[in-house]
Design an enzyme around this catalytic site. Sequence first.
Site, mmCIF file in Angstrom:
data_model
loop_
_atom_site.group_PDB
_atom_site.id
_atom_site.type_symbol
_atom_site.label_atom_id
_atom_site.label_comp_id
_atom_site.label_asym_id
_atom_site.label_seq_id
_atom_site.Cartn_x
_atom_site.Cartn_y
_atom_site.Cartn_z
ATOM 1 N N HIS A 98 0.904 -1.186 -0.052
ATOM 2 C CA HIS A 98 -0.016 0.091 0.031
ATOM 3 C C HIS A 98 0.894 1.210 -0.067
ATOM 4 C CE1 HIS A 98 -3.168 -2.567 1.183
ATOM 5 N NE2 HIS A 98 -2.354 -3.344 1.881
ATOM 6 N N LYS B 113 15.383 22.326 -10.392
ATOM 7 C CA LYS B 113 14.802 21.002 -10.751
ATOM 8 C C LYS B 113 15.749 19.935 -11.282
ATOM 9 C CE LYS B 113 11.604 19.717 -10.025
ATOM 10 N NZ LYS B 113 10.340 19.523 -10.648
ATOM 11 N N GLU C 255 10.023 8.797 -16.466
ATOM 12 C CA GLU C 255 8.449 8.910 -16.512
ATOM 13 C C GLU C 255 8.118 8.563 -17.993
ATOM 14 O OE1 GLU C 255 7.697 12.987 -14.270
ATOM 15 O OE2 GLU C 255 9.773 13.198 -15.159
ATOM 16 N N SER D 165 14.429 21.804 -15.434
ATOM 17 C CA SER D 165 13.358 22.535 -15.666
ATOM 18 C C SER D 165 13.562 23.858 -16.205
ATOM 19 C CB SER D 165 12.540 22.766 -14.628
ATOM 20 O OG SER D 165 11.882 24.017 -14.728
#
Length: 471
Positions: free
Chosen positions: A173, A300, A307, A294
């Site tokens: 979980h 960043k 991804e 970024s």
Amino acid sequence: MGGAGQADLEGFALSQQPWGGRFGEEPDSLIDQFTRSLDVDRRLFREDIAGSQAWAKALVRAGVLTPEEQSRIEIALEEIQSEFFAPPPAEDGGVGAPEDIHMLVEKKLREKLGPLGGKLHTGRSRNDQVALDLRLYARGAGAQLLEAIAGLESALITRAEEQIDTVMPGYTHTQRAQPVLLAHHLLAYVEMIRRDGSRIEDALRRADVSPLGAGALAGSGFPIDRAGLARDLGFGAASANSLDAVADRDFVVELLAACSIAMIHLSRLCGEIVLWTSIEFSFASLPDALASGSSMMPNKKNPCAAELVRAKSGRVAGDLINLLMVLKGLPLAYNRDLQEDKDALFDGVDTTLACLQVTARLVQGLRFDREVMRRAALEGYTMATELADYLSRKDMPFRDAHHLVGRMVAEAIATHRGLESFSLAELQRFSPLFGADVVDHLTLEGALGSRDVLGGTAPARVREALANVKA
Ligand code: ARG
């Protein structure tokens, strides 16, 4: 051009479709553009030429071509093959131009050999031809996929071996559950992608059948030794039914299904890389070369490649569904719908190959923070199951032990401390069954060591598993 058959070919402009005999009108340019597939199937040129070369030999054995004709065709096809490595000539595009790779190769052959070029298509249809090309392509693609899987597998095994002592929290979980070895976690992915490899091998076994000689649908009208032809092309067998041979694409479905499942595994692994490299987790970081920045936020460092692998899993599943929907309800035998199989197959294979390679690179590059992982493995009361097991071993019914340790966890939460900080006296306040040996169980090593079953995370078992996957 000269020789027999010249009269028949008079007025046959090479710019027109070879099937144009019964047609009295020029093709409509919109329909022509819409139905052509050359842009997609151009990449089958090697397979198409290999198939044609084998077919020419079969035509000699069937008494259709002389050995001399066959050798001229063979040489011309070699030349055509080398021409494909050059940029495509402009003439390939307009109305009446070759609509697919098979027509393009045939056109080039007739340009080189005249009427002899027109003999190669004897007894063969584009329907068995394209089915063959696709099976040959699947064979090559499968081999490449297996190689890429082996690459990822070895990256995972190398990291598991190097991190054999690294402890991390195992999750259910997405909540910390019990400590596990990082190597155990990495080897879980090895198991998954090994099954992916075996699914691809399995798909290849069923793709290993030659459809050539099935003709348009009813079987070739010439005495083709189909079994010999299948052997020449390296296939295990020739197809048993001509309708099935030209109409079905289940070998493509299977390959795409295997790719889709592999992509789901990659998406889970890359999803974990995204989590692990977040500041929240800080279990690992990516080298700068494997991350992106970024355009606005100078702080960043993003795991973009991971991804994208995660996202592209949907694309490959889409390719699978796309093909299934193309096949659904199609009457036998060949239907032009089947032309849509190639986009799905090429995209699914290309995407899966790229994602396997990228994921291997990410796995190789990850920098694990062993200290952070170890600390996280202890936090979250991950020793609770170990304590309950301890009491059960002392004969307390497990349900009672579970309840009692649950009360200990509640107290630990209320007093802001970890279970491992409880002294023996404190433990004995909960149960007199706690003895001096409990301290050994309240360590990460103790908790890991007691998961000593086949497939468990005990260090000895993980070493054994590592040896097994390396063997
Ligand atoms: N381009 C076609 C395909 O990919 C080749 C077969 C065409 N056959 C036909 N009867 N029109 O399926």
